[in-house]
Design a protein around this motif. Structure first.
Motif, mmCIF file in Angstrom:
data_model
loop_
_atom_site.group_PDB
_atom_site.id
_atom_site.type_symbol
_atom_site.label_atom_id
_atom_site.label_comp_id
_atom_site.label_asym_id
_atom_site.label_seq_id
_atom_site.Cartn_x
_atom_site.Cartn_y
_atom_site.Cartn_z
ATOM 1 N N ALA A 86 -16.335 -19.406 17.784
ATOM 2 C CA ALA A 86 -14.900 -19.127 17.832
ATOM 3 C C ALA A 86 -14.325 -19.433 19.201
ATOM 4 C CB ALA A 86 -14.645 -17.664 17.468
ATOM 5 N N ARG A 87 -15.061 -19.108 20.247
ATOM 6 C CA ARG A 87 -14.598 -19.380 21.604
ATOM 7 C C ARG A 87 -14.385 -20.884 21.813
ATOM 8 N NH1 ARG A 87 -18.134 -16.497 23.615
ATOM 9 N NH2 ARG A 87 -19.722 -18.035 24.163
ATOM 10 N N ARG A 88 -15.306 -21.667 21.305
ATOM 11 C CA ARG A 88 -15.179 -23.117 21.465
ATOM 12 C C ARG A 88 -14.074 -23.696 20.592
ATOM 13 N NH1 ARG A 88 -21.645 -24.552 22.072
ATOM 14 N NH2 ARG A 88 -21.842 -23.568 24.129
ATOM 15 N N LEU A 89 -13.903 -23.141 19.408
ATOM 16 C CA LEU A 89 -12.828 -23.624 18.541
ATOM 17 C C LEU A 89 -11.468 -23.300 19.144
ATOM 18 C CD1 LEU A 89 -11.963 -24.979 15.937
ATOM 19 C CD2 LEU A 89 -12.205 -22.768 14.778
ATOM 20 N N ALA A 90 -11.297 -22.104 19.663
ATOM 21 C CA ALA A 90 -10.040 -21.746 20.318
ATOM 22 C C ALA A 90 -9.788 -22.642 21.521
ATOM 23 C CB ALA A 90 -10.062 -20.276 20.737
ATOM 24 N N ALA A 91 -10.844 -22.955 22.260
ATOM 25 C CA ALA A 91 -10.709 -23.857 23.406
ATOM 26 C C ALA A 91 -10.341 -25.265 22.954
ATOM 27 C CB ALA A 91 -12.003 -23.878 24.216
ATOM 28 N N ALA A 92 -10.845 -25.687 21.793
ATOM 29 C CA ALA A 92 -10.482 -26.997 21.260
ATOM 30 C C ALA A 92 -9.009 -27.039 20.859
ATOM 31 C CB ALA A 92 -11.366 -27.339 20.065
ATOM 32 N N VAL A 93 -8.495 -25.934 20.337
ATOM 33 C CA VAL A 93 -7.060 -25.844 20.045
ATOM 34 C C VAL A 93 -6.265 -26.016 21.339
ATOM 35 C CG1 VAL A 93 -5.215 -24.303 19.251
ATOM 36 C CG2 VAL A 93 -7.372 -24.433 17.987
ATOM 37 N N ASP A 94 -6.718 -25.377 22.407
ATOM 38 C CA ASP A 94 -6.058 -25.526 23.710
ATOM 39 C C ASP A 94 -6.166 -26.966 24.199
ATOM 40 O OD1 ASP A 94 -5.574 -22.801 23.590
ATOM 41 O OD2 ASP A 94 -7.253 -22.283 24.906
ATOM 42 N N ALA A 122 -10.385 -17.676 15.875
ATOM 43 C CA ALA A 122 -9.562 -18.552 16.716
ATOM 44 C C ALA A 122 -8.097 -18.451 16.337
ATOM 45 C CB ALA A 122 -10.051 -19.991 16.600
ATOM 46 N N ALA A 123 -7.807 -18.364 15.039
ATOM 47 C CA ALA A 123 -6.416 -18.218 14.594
ATOM 48 C C ALA A 123 -5.821 -16.913 15.101
ATOM 49 C CB ALA A 123 -6.341 -18.282 13.071
ATOM 50 N N ALA A 124 -6.622 -15.840 15.079
ATOM 51 C CA ALA A 124 -6.142 -14.553 15.580
ATOM 52 C C ALA A 124 -5.866 -14.610 17.078
ATOM 53 C CB ALA A 124 -7.163 -13.464 15.273
ATOM 54 N N GLU A 125 -6.659 -15.402 17.793
ATOM 55 C CA GLU A 125 -6.511 -15.493 19.245
ATOM 56 C C GLU A 125 -5.438 -16.491 19.669
ATOM 57 O OE1 GLU A 125 -10.409 -16.381 20.693
ATOM 58 O OE2 GLU A 125 -11.130 -14.323 20.411
#
Length: 221
Positions: A86-94, A122-125
């Motif tokens: 999830a951390r990496r997916l959220a970072a990919a969104v960024d 990631a969606a929640a974050e």
């Protein structure tokens, strides 16, 4: 259509990916693979190709490094490390928000198996950046306390013969506050290998992303 290999800077790791952008697209769907899959997953590549034909951009990228993947093939320890994924997916969104050709696109997430939990976290974050989530044969229950925080419209797709995962999805949906939709594909098992079942997943995903990402993009302007 613009297609190129990219390196995603995700939470301090450089991860390989394939970025495909149809002409005039206003949306980008990031794929979160699960259960040891990678950007070469034939099912997700098939889904991505059909999304592209429908005018939706896609980013297929590895959530694990090459070294982690080699270890995971033996120990299977990283595929269930949901916080890492999830951390990496959220970072990919960024990352996508910072790239010139994707910065203006509204993002959706497509998660498979354990990747679905990473997508929901990631969606929640990233509630202002993620406009829709689709889960294919996912384990949303593994998102735990993030479930009530998901704001993006969420579609949970499960095979009709995947009985245990149906119950896990129902339990997870009951914990969510964004009124998620559970769609059961008749005759499908966990991997949607039966004739016509993956095509049904693709149809459902395209409809979901076209509706909610177009709607979200219009609201953001």
């Amino acid at each position: 259509m613009s297609e190129r290999e990219v390196t995603v800077d995700a939470a301090g790791e450089r991860l390989g990916g394939f970025l495909s952008l149809p002409p005039g697209t206003e949306s980008l769907v990031l794929f979160a693979h699960g259960s040891g899959s990678s950007r070469f997953s034939p099912r997700n590549r098939m889904v991505a190709g059909q999304l592209n034909q429908a005018g939706i951009g896609t980013l297929l990228f590895d959530l694990l490094t090459a070294d982690e993947n080699r270890i995971d093939e033996v120990t299977r320890e990283f595929r269930f490390d949901i916080p890492r994924l999830a951390r990496r997916l959220a970072a990919a969104v960024d990352w996508a928000a910072g790239e010139a050709d994707t910065a203006e696109l509204h993002c959706g997430l497509f998660g498979s198996s354990t990747g679905a939990a990473a997508a929901l976290i990631a969606a929640a974050e990233r509630p202002r950046r993620v406009g829709a989530v689709v889960s294919r044969g996912g384990r949303p229950d593994l998102a735990d306390e993030a479930l009530p925080k998901v704001q993006a419209p969420t579609l949970l797709i499960v095979g009709g013969e995947d009985l245990q995962v149906i119950e896990l999805n129902r339990d997870a949906a009951a914990c969510m506050t964004n009124d998620p939709h559970l769609e059961i594909v008749r005759g499908a098992t966990h991997l949607f290998e039966e004739p016509g079942t993956l095509e049904e997943v693709i149809r459902l995903a395209i409809d979901w992303f076209q509706h909610y990402l177009r709607h979200a993009t219009a609201k953001a302007v």
